[in-house]
Design a protein around this motif. Structure first.
Motif, PDB file in Angstrom:
ATOM      1  N   ALA A  46       0.839  -1.206   0.000  1.00 51.84           N
ATOM      2  CA  ALA A  46       0.000   0.000   0.000  1.00 51.84           C
ATOM      3  C   ALA A  46       0.872   1.254   0.000  1.00 51.84           C
ATOM      4  O   ALA A  46       0.582   2.221  -0.727  1.00 51.84           O
ATOM      5  CB  ALA A  46      -0.938  -0.006   1.202  1.00 51.84           C
ATOM      6  N   ILE A  47       1.933   1.234   0.785  1.00 56.71           N
ATOM      7  CA  ILE A  47       2.857   2.380   0.815  1.00 56.71           C
ATOM      8  C   ILE A  47       3.516   2.562  -0.544  1.00 56.71           C
ATOM      9  O   ILE A  47       3.636   3.686  -1.040  1.00 56.71           O
ATOM     10  CB  ILE A  47       3.912   2.189   1.930  1.00 56.71           C
ATOM     11  N   ARG A  48       3.934   1.461  -1.153  1.00 56.03           N
ATOM     12  CA  ARG A  48       4.554   1.528  -2.486  1.00 56.03           C
ATOM     13  C   ARG A  48       3.598   2.153  -3.499  1.00 56.03           C
ATOM     14  O   ARG A  48       3.983   3.006  -4.299  1.00 56.03           O
ATOM     15  CB  ARG A  48       4.971   0.134  -2.943  1.00 56.03           C
ATOM     16  N   GLU A  49       2.352   1.729  -3.470  1.00 54.43           N
ATOM     17  CA  GLU A  49       1.350   2.286  -4.393  1.00 54.43           C
ATOM     18  C   GLU A  49       1.181   3.784  -4.170  1.00 54.43           C
ATOM     19  O   GLU A  49       1.044   4.553  -5.122  1.00 54.43           O
ATOM     20  CB  GLU A  49       0.016   1.559  -4.236  1.00 54.43           C
ATOM     21  N   GLU A  50       1.199   4.204  -2.918  1.00 55.81           N
ATOM     22  CA  GLU A  50       1.065   5.627  -2.614  1.00 55.81           C
ATOM     23  C   GLU A  50       2.271   6.408  -3.137  1.00 55.81           C
ATOM     24  O   GLU A  50       2.122   7.476  -3.736  1.00 55.81           O
ATOM     25  CB  GLU A  50       0.928   5.829  -1.098  1.00 55.81           C
ATOM     26  N   PHE A  51       3.465   5.859  -2.947  1.00 50.45           N
ATOM     27  CA  PHE A  51       4.668   6.512  -3.475  1.00 50.45           C
ATOM     28  C   PHE A  51       4.628   6.612  -4.999  1.00 50.45           C
ATOM     29  O   PHE A  51       4.994   7.633  -5.583  1.00 50.45           O
ATOM     30  CB  PHE A  51       5.933   5.785  -3.030  1.00 50.45           C
ATOM     31  N   LEU A  52       4.192   5.546  -5.659  1.00 47.99           N
ATOM     32  CA  LEU A  52       4.095   5.572  -7.118  1.00 47.99           C
ATOM     33  C   LEU A  52       3.093   6.620  -7.583  1.00 47.99           C
ATOM     34  O   LEU A  52       3.319   7.317  -8.576  1.00 47.99           O
ATOM     35  CB  LEU A  52       3.718   4.190  -7.658  1.00 47.99           C
ATOM     36  N   SER A  53       2.006   6.742  -6.862  1.00 51.12           N
ATOM     37  CA  SER A  53       1.001   7.746  -7.186  1.00 51.12           C
ATOM     38  C   SER A  53       1.573   9.154  -7.036  1.00 51.12           C
ATOM     39  O   SER A  53       1.364  10.027  -7.898  1.00 51.12           O
ATOM     40  CB  SER A  53      -0.217   7.563  -6.277  1.00 51.12           C
ATOM     41  N   ILE A  54       2.312   9.380  -5.965  1.00 49.95           N
ATOM     42  CA  ILE A  54       2.943  10.690  -5.744  1.00 49.95           C
ATOM     43  C   ILE A  54       3.962  10.976  -6.839  1.00 49.95           C
ATOM     44  O   ILE A  54       4.018  12.085  -7.376  1.00 49.95           O
ATOM     45  CB  ILE A  54       3.602  10.739  -4.351  1.00 49.95           C
ATOM     46  N   LYS A  55       4.759   9.978  -7.193  1.00 46.62           N
ATOM     47  CA  LYS A  55       5.764  10.145  -8.246  1.00 46.62           C
ATOM     48  C   LYS A  55       5.102  10.506  -9.579  1.00 46.62           C
ATOM     49  O   LYS A  55       5.558  11.412 -10.285  1.00 46.62           O
ATOM     50  CB  LYS A  55       6.596   8.881  -8.418  1.00 46.62           C
ATOM     51  N   MET A  56       4.022   9.817  -9.907  1.00 49.59           N
ATOM     52  CA  MET A  56       3.311  10.106 -11.157  1.00 49.59           C
ATOM     53  C   MET A  56       2.788  11.538 -11.156  1.00 49.59           C
ATOM     54  O   MET A  56       2.875  12.241 -12.163  1.00 49.59           O
ATOM     55  CB  MET A  56       2.173   9.104 -11.369  1.00 49.59           C
ATOM     56  N   GLU A  57       2.266  11.987 -10.043  1.00 53.31           N
ATOM     57  CA  GLU A  57       1.745  13.356  -9.945  1.00 53.31           C
ATOM     58  C   GLU A  57       2.881  14.370 -10.079  1.00 53.31           C
ATOM     59  O   GLU A  57       2.738  15.380 -10.766  1.00 53.31           O
ATOM     60  CB  GLU A  57       1.004  13.551  -8.618  1.00 53.31           C
ATOM     61  N   LEU A  58       4.012  14.099  -9.429  1.00 49.08           N
ATOM     62  CA  LEU A  58       5.166  14.996  -9.559  1.00 49.08           C
ATOM     63  C   LEU A  58       5.684  15.036 -10.993  1.00 49.08           C
ATOM     64  O   LEU A  58       6.021  16.106 -11.505  1.00 49.08           O
ATOM     65  CB  LEU A  58       6.283  14.563  -8.602  1.00 49.08           C
ATOM     66  N   ASP A  59       5.727  13.883 -11.642  1.00 48.46           N
ATOM     67  CA  ASP A  59       6.157  13.837 -13.050  1.00 48.46           C
ATOM     68  C   ASP A  59       5.204  14.642 -13.928  1.00 48.46           C
ATOM     69  O   ASP A  59       5.627  15.370 -14.821  1.00 48.46           O
ATOM     70  CB  ASP A  59       6.223  12.386 -13.549  1.00 48.46           C
ATOM     71  N   ARG A  60       3.916  14.506 -13.655  1.00 44.95           N
ATOM     72  CA  ARG A  60       2.906  15.232 -14.435  1.00 44.95           C
ATOM     73  C   ARG A  60       3.073  16.734 -14.242  1.00 44.95           C
ATOM     74  O   ARG A  60       3.052  17.513 -15.200  1.00 44.95           O
ATOM     75  CB  ARG A  60       1.497  14.807 -14.024  1.00 44.95           C
ATOM     76  N   LEU A  61       3.265  17.147 -13.003  1.00 41.54           N
ATOM     77  CA  LEU A  61       3.445  18.568 -12.723  1.00 41.54           C
ATOM     78  C   LEU A  61       4.728  19.101 -13.355  1.00 41.54           C
ATOM     79  O   LEU A  61       4.749  20.203 -13.896  1.00 41.54           O
ATOM     80  CB  LEU A  61       3.464  18.819 -11.219  1.00 41.54           C
ATOM     81  N   SER A  62       5.780  18.327 -13.288  1.00 37.28           N
ATOM     82  CA  SER A  62       7.057  18.725 -13.876  1.00 37.28           C
ATOM     83  C   SER A  62       6.929  18.880 -15.391  1.00 37.28           C
ATOM     84  O   SER A  62       7.429  19.838 -15.971  1.00 37.28           O
ATOM     85  CB  SER A  62       8.128  17.678 -13.544  1.00 37.28           C
ATOM     86  N   THR A  63       6.244  17.969 -16.042  1.00 38.51           N
ATOM     87  CA  THR A  63       6.047  18.022 -17.486  1.00 38.51           C
ATOM     88  C   THR A  63       5.203  19.239 -17.887  1.00 38.51           C
ATOM     89  O   THR A  63       5.551  19.957 -18.802  1.00 38.51           O
ATOM     90  CB  THR A  63       5.361  16.731 -17.987  1.00 38.51           C
ATOM     91  N   SER A  64       4.131  19.480 -17.146  1.00 34.66           N
ATOM     92  CA  SER A  64       3.270  20.624 -17.487  1.00 34.66           C
ATOM     93  C   SER A  64       3.983  21.942 -17.212  1.00 34.66           C
ATOM     94  O   SER A  64       3.799  22.924 -17.932  1.00 34.66           O
ATOM     95  CB  SER A  64       1.943  20.564 -16.724  1.00 34.66           C
ATOM     96  N   GLU A  65       4.848  21.992 -16.209  1.00 39.70           N
ATOM     97  CA  GLU A  65       5.604  23.199 -15.910  1.00 39.70           C
ATOM     98  C   GLU A  65       6.604  23.490 -17.024  1.00 39.70           C
ATOM     99  O   GLU A  65       6.786  24.634 -17.442  1.00 39.70           O
ATOM    100  CB  GLU A  65       6.339  23.037 -14.576  1.00 39.70           C
ATOM    101  N   ASN A  66       7.253  22.444 -17.548  1.00 42.67           N
ATOM    102  CA  ASN A  66       8.213  22.611 -18.639  1.00 42.67           C
ATOM    103  C   ASN A  66       7.543  23.077 -19.917  1.00 42.67           C
ATOM    104  O   ASN A  66       8.119  23.822 -20.696  1.00 42.67           O
ATOM    105  CB  ASN A  66       8.988  21.331 -18.879  1.00 42.67           C
ATOM    106  N   VAL A  67       6.328  22.645 -20.155  1.00 38.69           N
ATOM    107  CA  VAL A  67       5.584  23.036 -21.358  1.00 38.69           C
ATOM    108  C   VAL A  67       5.172  24.516 -21.261  1.00 38.69           C
ATOM    109  O   VAL A  67       5.257  25.270 -22.221  1.00 38.69           O
ATOM    110  CB  VAL A  67       4.339  22.144 -21.558  1.00 38.69           C
ATOM    111  N   GLU A  68       4.736  24.938 -20.067  1.00 38.19           N
ATOM    112  CA  GLU A  68       4.273  26.304 -19.877  1.00 38.19           C
ATOM    113  C   GLU A  68       5.425  27.306 -19.850  1.00 38.19           C
ATOM    114  O   GLU A  68       5.293  28.442 -20.263  1.00 38.19           O
ATOM    115  CB  GLU A  68       3.474  26.409 -18.572  1.00 38.19           C
TER     116      GLU A  68
END
Length: 121
Positions: free
Chosen positions: A96-118
């Protein structure tokens, strides 16, 4: 494993779905592990209680997740059921902790990608 706390009995199909195993596995485990003993109706229909679900959880952990043979799983349960139970709980929590970390990582990656585009350099 999600269970309805008000429910007293689960059918073999419900238990099979809950643990993602075939019904035939449950019937086989019942023959091999004397501690797995669901109640049976007059028509020989299995009715699993909460304590049966806990045993299925342990057996599944040993056989499916740890990859033990039936004989090795029997030995482990016979001599050290309490430790097996604790280990299974730890594995569930770690997953469960691993899944939560993966979810956080995906969100950070998404935010990082959208920030680079903007804001391109």
């Amino acid at each position: 494993m999600e269970t309805n706390s008000r429910k007293i009995y689960w059918s073999i199909s419900e238990v099979a779905e809950m643990f993602q195993v075939a019904e035939s596995n449950l019937r086989y485990w019942e023959k091999e592990f004397s501690i797995l003993n669901p109640k049976k109706t007059a028509g020989n229909t299995r009715q699993y209680r909460q304590e049966d679900l806990e045993v299925v959880k342990l057996i599944r952990h040993l056989v499916k997740e740890k990859g033990l043979t039936i004989a090795a799983a029997k030995k482990r349960l016979k001599y050290n059921k309490e430790m097996v139970d604790k280990t299974a709980e730890v594995v569930i929590k770690l997953k469960a902790i691993r899944e939560e970390f993966l979810s956080i990582k995906m969100e950070l990656d998404r935010l990082s990608t959208s920030e680079n585009v903007e804001n391109p350099l």
